[in-house]
Scaffold this active site. Structure first.
Site, PDB file in Angstrom:
ATOM      1  CG  ASP A 111      -6.687  -9.495   2.465  1.00 46.26           C
ATOM      2  OD1 ASP A 111      -5.784  -9.630   3.480  1.00 46.26           O
ATOM      3  OD2 ASP A 111      -6.792  -8.650   1.723  1.00 46.26           O
ATOM      4  CG  HIS A 116      -7.907   0.464   2.426  1.00 48.11           C
ATOM      5  ND1 HIS A 116      -8.480  -0.291   3.756  1.00 48.11           N
ATOM      6  CD2 HIS A 116      -6.939  -0.549   2.067  1.00 48.11           C
ATOM      7  CE1 HIS A 116      -8.041  -1.468   3.879  1.00 48.11           C
ATOM      8  NE2 HIS A 116      -7.060  -1.507   2.855  1.00 48.11           N
ATOM      9  CD  GLU A 118      -8.461  -2.703  -0.207  1.00 46.43           C
ATOM     10  OE1 GLU A 118      -7.418  -2.429  -0.672  1.00 46.43           O
ATOM     11  OE2 GLU A 118      -8.987  -3.383   0.704  1.00 46.43           O
ATOM     12  CG  HIS A 177      -2.261  -0.951   1.002  1.00 44.74           C
ATOM     13  ND1 HIS A 177      -2.536  -1.425  -0.052  1.00 44.74           N
ATOM     14  CD2 HIS A 177      -2.902  -1.304   1.990  1.00 44.74           C
ATOM     15  CE1 HIS A 177      -3.570  -2.392   0.263  1.00 44.74           C
ATOM     16  NE2 HIS A 177      -3.828  -2.301   1.411  1.00 44.74           N
TER      17      HIS A 177
HETATM   18  C1  G6D Z   1      -4.069  -6.399   5.879  1.00 41.65           C
HETATM   19  O1  G6D Z   1      -4.072  -8.294   3.843  1.00 41.65           O
HETATM   20  C2  G6D Z   1      -4.778  -7.007   4.618  1.00 41.65           C
HETATM   21  C3  G6D Z   1      -4.771  -5.951   3.419  1.00 41.65           C
HETATM   22  O2  G6D Z   1      -5.615  -6.323   2.318  1.00 41.65           O
HETATM   23  C4  G6D Z   1      -5.404  -4.785   4.090  1.00 41.65           C
HETATM   24  O3  G6D Z   1      -5.620  -3.760   2.985  1.00 41.65           O
HETATM   25  C5  G6D Z   1      -4.618  -4.280   5.324  1.00 41.65           C
HETATM   26  O4  G6D Z   1      -4.562  -5.375   6.099  1.00 41.65           O
HETATM   27  C6  G6D Z   1      -5.388  -3.339   6.008  1.00 41.65           C
HETATM   28  O5  G6D Z   1      -2.711  -6.546   5.449  1.00 41.65           O
END
Ligand code: G6D
Length: 353
Positions: free
Chosen positions: A252, A179, A313, A105
């Protein structure tokens, strides 16, 4: 149509401004120029109760921490990049390693921690704010000076559109998303387990033990990832499918969308009647059911917990720099990156099909 600006605080001597804009139906959105973070979306339930449907901190200072990206724009590249490095035009770039030696990210100072320049606007049929930021060459290890614009626009059809545009003076990867964690119960009266999710998607990406795509595109048929007819989140996260189990008993995962701007993603809370329709021009959507929401943080006045919110997302596929069969995420120097995602807020009347 109304917009109000309010300075909340300062960071590094720069004002942090909250923009609250409301349409003629009473739908209200609040966002701040720190990370373009959405801190509130207020919509009615079937009884006309206007309540907040997103997770947010009660105090601004929590947004300065390493938090689960509540409400934030994510960039330069959303998702994970394996080994925090990639090769482009014969050169290897090394990014900030912020998770298991990988890049997640946008790194330590991703776009969620940037202070953007905001400009509110109010026109006859729409109201909103445009945020702008220049990510300098080398930020978090990425090449190129990148000018980014993110515009939130609310209209009287109860549509909130997020438009992303970016240009760079060097070839560079770009994958932007938002997000926000949605919880349609309103003021977090319950978790999202009874929410129903429908996605027009035949395939999803297999993830490895570090939540990175393996490159395999799996058929959803006969799996908890088949959301074409809709499933409750509970049904999905309680499944024993290895991919559900491996990410902490939840979703996820990136889903490849079959269609665009065709009500391809629909989230419904049967209790409140609130419905969120998400439409996008992006190839995919990462569905994250808040599997790792930490109870140490307080959101909307209460400790966070697993399954308290769901992120949808919309984005290019994660780690595309390492998978040539994924749509490219490279923005060529001088070209324009543009992406649109639209949230439509509706109320599903009792008994309505
Ligand atoms: C964890 O794996 C998840 C991600 O996809 C998410 O964006 C993040 O938490 C907030 O890492």
């Amino acid at each position: 149509m109304k917009i109000v600006q309010e300075q909340w605080t300062e960071v590094d001597g720069r004002p942090i401004i909250a923009y609250t804009f409301t349409n003629d139906n009473g739908i209200e959105v609040t966002c701040i120029n720190y990370g373009c973070i959405i801190t509130k979306i207020v919509t009615p339930d079937r009884h006309g109760n206007y309540e907040n449907i997103v997770l947010a901190f009660d105090d601004f200072s929590s947004y300065l921490t390493n938090h689960p990206y509540l409400g934030a724009v994510i960039g330069r590249v959303a998702g994970r990049i394996k080994n925090a490095s990639f090769e482009l035009n014969g050169k290897t770039y090394t990014l900030y390693k912020n998770e298991n030696g990988n890049h997640l990210h946008g790194g330590k100072k991703g776009f969620h921690h940037a202070i953007w320049q905001g400009a509110g606007f109010s026109r006859k049929d729409e109201v909103g704010v445009q945020f702008s930021y220049t990510s300098p060459d080398g930020e978090e290890g990425y090449p190129g000076n990148v000018d980014v614009h993110v515009t939130y626009t609310l209209n009287n059809q109860n549509e909130l559109t997020i438009s992303y545009r970016a240009t760079s003076d060097k070839d560079t990867p770009i994958t932007l998303t938002n997000h926000t964690y949605f919880n349609l119960s309103g003021n977090v009266k319950s978790d999202i387990l009874q929410h129903q999710l429908k996605i027009k998607s035949d395939r999803f990406l297999e993830l490895d033990h570090e939540f990175l795509p393996t490159g395999a595109l799996l058929d959803v048929t006969g799996t908890p990832f088949d959301l074409r007819e809709g499933k409750t989140i509970k049904e999905g996260v309680e499944a024993t499918h290895p991919q559900i189990v491996s990410v902490g008993q939840g979703y996820d995962h990136p889903f490849l969308l079959n269609t665009h701007h065709d009500e391809e993603i629909v989230l419904l809370d049967p209790e409140s009647g609130r419905t969120l329709i998400v439409e996008t021009d992006e190839p995919g959507v990462v569905v994250y059911t808040g599997n790792q929401l930490p109870s140490e943080i307080k959101v909307n006045g209460a400790p966070a917990r697993k399954y308290l919110g769901i992120c949808l997302e919309t984005q290019a596929l994660p780690d595309a720099v390492h998978h040539s069969h994924f749509p490219s995420c490279i923005l060529r120097a001088g070209e324009m990156y543009s992406s649109v995602t639209k949230y439509t807020f509706r109320v599903h009347e009792e008994g309505e099909r």
